[in-house]
Design a protein around this motif. Structure first.
Motif, PDB file in Angstrom:
ATOM      1  N   MET A  23       0.988  -1.278  -0.033  1.00 58.65           N
ATOM      2  CA  MET A  23       0.079   0.038  -0.161  1.00 58.65           C
ATOM      3  C   MET A  23       0.935   1.281  -0.027  1.00 58.65           C
ATOM      4  O   MET A  23       1.853   1.234   0.836  1.00 58.65           O
ATOM      5  N   ILE A  24       0.662   2.387  -0.851  1.00 56.94           N
ATOM      6  CA  ILE A  24       1.299   3.341  -0.714  1.00 56.94           C
ATOM      7  C   ILE A  24       1.052   4.290   0.519  1.00 56.94           C
ATOM      8  O   ILE A  24       0.086   4.080   1.024  1.00 56.94           O
ATOM      9  N   GLU A  25       1.932   5.056   0.826  1.00 55.92           N
ATOM     10  CA  GLU A  25       1.771   5.994   1.927  1.00 55.92           C
ATOM     11  C   GLU A  25       1.369   7.073   1.425  1.00 55.92           C
ATOM     12  O   GLU A  25       2.119   7.928   0.749  1.00 55.92           O
ATOM     13  N   LEU A  26       0.320   7.736   2.088  1.00 53.29           N
ATOM     14  CA  LEU A  26      -0.090   8.947   1.988  1.00 53.29           C
ATOM     15  C   LEU A  26       0.271   9.944   3.019  1.00 53.29           C
ATOM     16  O   LEU A  26       0.359   9.664   4.330  1.00 53.29           O
ATOM     17  N   GLN A  27       0.629  11.077   2.964  1.00 51.84           N
ATOM     18  CA  GLN A  27       1.085  12.067   3.923  1.00 51.84           C
ATOM     19  C   GLN A  27       0.539  13.288   4.057  1.00 51.84           C
ATOM     20  O   GLN A  27       0.115  13.738   2.863  1.00 51.84           O
ATOM     21  N   ARG A  28       0.390  13.882   5.023  1.00 54.44           N
ATOM     22  CA  ARG A  28      -0.400  15.224   5.050  1.00 54.44           C
ATOM     23  C   ARG A  28       0.288  16.356   4.497  1.00 54.44           C
ATOM     24  O   ARG A  28       1.405  16.229   4.660  1.00 54.44           O
ATOM     25  N   ALA A  29      -0.524  16.903   3.729  1.00 53.78           N
ATOM     26  CA  ALA A  29       0.090  18.109   2.682  1.00 53.78           C
ATOM     27  C   ALA A  29       0.692  19.066   3.705  1.00 53.78           C
ATOM     28  O   ALA A  29       0.027  19.342   4.891  1.00 53.78           O
ATOM     29  N   THR A  30       1.735  19.896   3.413  1.00 48.96           N
ATOM     30  CA  THR A  30       2.140  20.911   4.236  1.00 48.96           C
ATOM     31  C   THR A  30       1.918  22.203   3.724  1.00 48.96           C
ATOM     32  O   THR A  30       1.406  22.357   2.393  1.00 48.96           O
ATOM     33  N   TRP A  65       0.440  12.420  -2.040  1.00 52.09           N
ATOM     34  CA  TRP A  65       1.417  11.012  -2.477  1.00 52.09           C
ATOM     35  C   TRP A  65       2.555  11.237  -3.484  1.00 52.09           C
ATOM     36  O   TRP A  65       2.530  11.813  -4.242  1.00 52.09           O
ATOM     37  N   ARG A  66       3.697  10.726  -2.936  1.00 51.55           N
ATOM     38  CA  ARG A  66       4.950  10.976  -3.456  1.00 51.55           C
ATOM     39  C   ARG A  66       5.712   9.870  -3.794  1.00 51.55           C
ATOM     40  O   ARG A  66       5.347   8.736  -3.083  1.00 51.55           O
ATOM     41  N   GLY A  67       6.265   9.405  -5.093  1.00 48.36           N
ATOM     42  CA  GLY A  67       6.766   8.596  -5.477  1.00 48.36           C
ATOM     43  C   GLY A  67       8.203   8.425  -4.885  1.00 48.36           C
ATOM     44  O   GLY A  67       8.328   9.072  -3.785  1.00 48.36           O
ATOM     45  N   GLU A  68       8.864   7.071  -4.993  1.00 45.86           N
ATOM     46  CA  GLU A  68      10.262   6.927  -4.388  1.00 45.86           C
ATOM     47  C   GLU A  68      11.045   7.936  -4.442  1.00 45.86           C
ATOM     48  O   GLU A  68      12.066   8.201  -3.613  1.00 45.86           O
ATOM     49  N   ASP A  69      10.974   8.567  -5.543  1.00 46.18           N
ATOM     50  CA  ASP A  69      12.067   9.784  -5.786  1.00 46.18           C
ATOM     51  C   ASP A  69      11.415  10.968  -5.278  1.00 46.18           C
ATOM     52  O   ASP A  69      12.295  12.047  -5.466  1.00 46.18           O
ATOM     53  N   GLY A  70      10.533  11.040  -4.506  1.00 43.44           N
ATOM     54  CA  GLY A  70      10.012  12.342  -3.899  1.00 43.44           C
ATOM     55  C   GLY A  70       8.821  13.007  -4.943  1.00 43.44           C
ATOM     56  O   GLY A  70       8.570  14.108  -4.743  1.00 43.44           O
ATOM     57  N   GLU A  71       8.895  12.548  -6.275  1.00 46.64           N
ATOM     58  CA  GLU A  71       7.894  13.373  -6.999  1.00 46.64           C
ATOM     59  C   GLU A  71       6.719  13.230  -6.628  1.00 46.64           C
ATOM     60  O   GLU A  71       5.982  12.186  -6.230  1.00 46.64           O
ATOM     61  N   ASP A 102      -1.647   6.661 -17.419  1.00 46.23           N
ATOM     62  CA  ASP A 102      -1.640   5.376 -17.951  1.00 46.23           C
ATOM     63  C   ASP A 102      -0.872   4.251 -17.328  1.00 46.23           C
ATOM     64  O   ASP A 102      -0.687   3.161 -17.531  1.00 46.23           O
ATOM     65  N   GLN A 103      -0.567   4.677 -15.857  1.00 46.52           N
ATOM     66  CA  GLN A 103       0.145   3.731 -15.017  1.00 46.52           C
ATOM     67  C   GLN A 103      -0.622   3.288 -13.947  1.00 46.52           C
ATOM     68  O   GLN A 103      -0.225   2.775 -12.782  1.00 46.52           O
ATOM     69  N   LYS A 104      -1.951   3.298 -13.747  1.00 43.61           N
ATOM     70  CA  LYS A 104      -2.874   3.198 -12.925  1.00 43.61           C
ATOM     71  C   LYS A 104      -2.804   3.795 -11.506  1.00 43.61           C
ATOM     72  O   LYS A 104      -3.008   3.337 -10.426  1.00 43.61           O
ATOM     73  N   LEU A 105      -2.321   5.253 -11.687  1.00 43.36           N
ATOM     74  CA  LEU A 105      -2.062   5.899 -10.621  1.00 43.36           C
ATOM     75  C   LEU A 105      -3.389   6.171  -9.664  1.00 43.36           C
ATOM     76  O   LEU A 105      -3.594   6.232  -8.504  1.00 43.36           O
TER      77      LEU A 105
END
Length: 173
Positions: free
Chosen positions: A1-8, A63-69, A97-100
């Motif tokens: 499961m991806i990690e969601l973080q509170r927006a700053t 939601w940020r990717g592993e690279d912080g994007e 197209d990546q099922k995001l």
């Protein structure tokens, strides 16, 4: 499961920009679910700050990717009777197209369930049939309820049709 973080606070301008690109953007990298019958901004920074202040129980999650994007974000808000409102589900149009979208939706439901949600509700412009069908394929059902479109309130954009309304969808968790 991806990690969601509170927006700053610092992320709010980027959240606004991504939301407007996904909902109202045009051109070759525009979203398949773009609101083509409403022009102008979907949201601006002042409106977002106002919403966050007025609804301190709401969660604006990133939601940020592993690279912080930054890949997407979502608004989740507890309402009544175990229901949580899901809004502003947004992913990068150039990566759709990546099922995001389905990944972010599932993570949003998981987050809400962890906070005690029994079901998730949302509103979608009723004329967005493709988007409604997308949510239905993910277990959401039309409730039969509708809400009026805010005609005359250009904070949400300028409608290009006079027959817009919101339909309510819901899914039990």
């Amino acid at each position: 499961m991806i990690e969601l973080q509170r927006a700053t606070e610092a992320e709010l301008p980027e959240i606004v920009a991504l939301t407007n690109w996904a909902y109202r953007g045009t051109g070759p990298q525009s979203s398949w679910s773009m609101e083509s019958f409403i022009e102008g901004e979907r949201i601006n920074e002042a409106m977002l700050r106002e919403d966050l202040t007025a609804k301190p129980q709401a969660h604006l999650l990133v939601w940020r990717g592993e690279d912080g994007e930054r890949l997407g974000h979502v608004w989740l808000e507890p309402t009544a009777d175990g229901a949580w409102y899901l809004g502003m589900l947004t992913v990068r149009p150039d990566r759709q197209d990546q099922k995001l979208g389905r990944t972010l939706l599932a993570a949003s439901e998981y987050f809400a369930r962890g906070q005690g949600a029994e079901r998730v509700r949302m509103t979608v412009v009723g004329q967005r049939e493709t988007l409604i069908a997308w949510y239905q394929r993910r277990g959401y059902a039309l409730t039969g309820e509708t809400e009026p479109f805010p005609y005359g309130d250009d904070r949400f954009g300028r409608p290009l049709r006079d027959d817009l309304c919101f339909v309510v969808l819901e899914r039990g968790l």
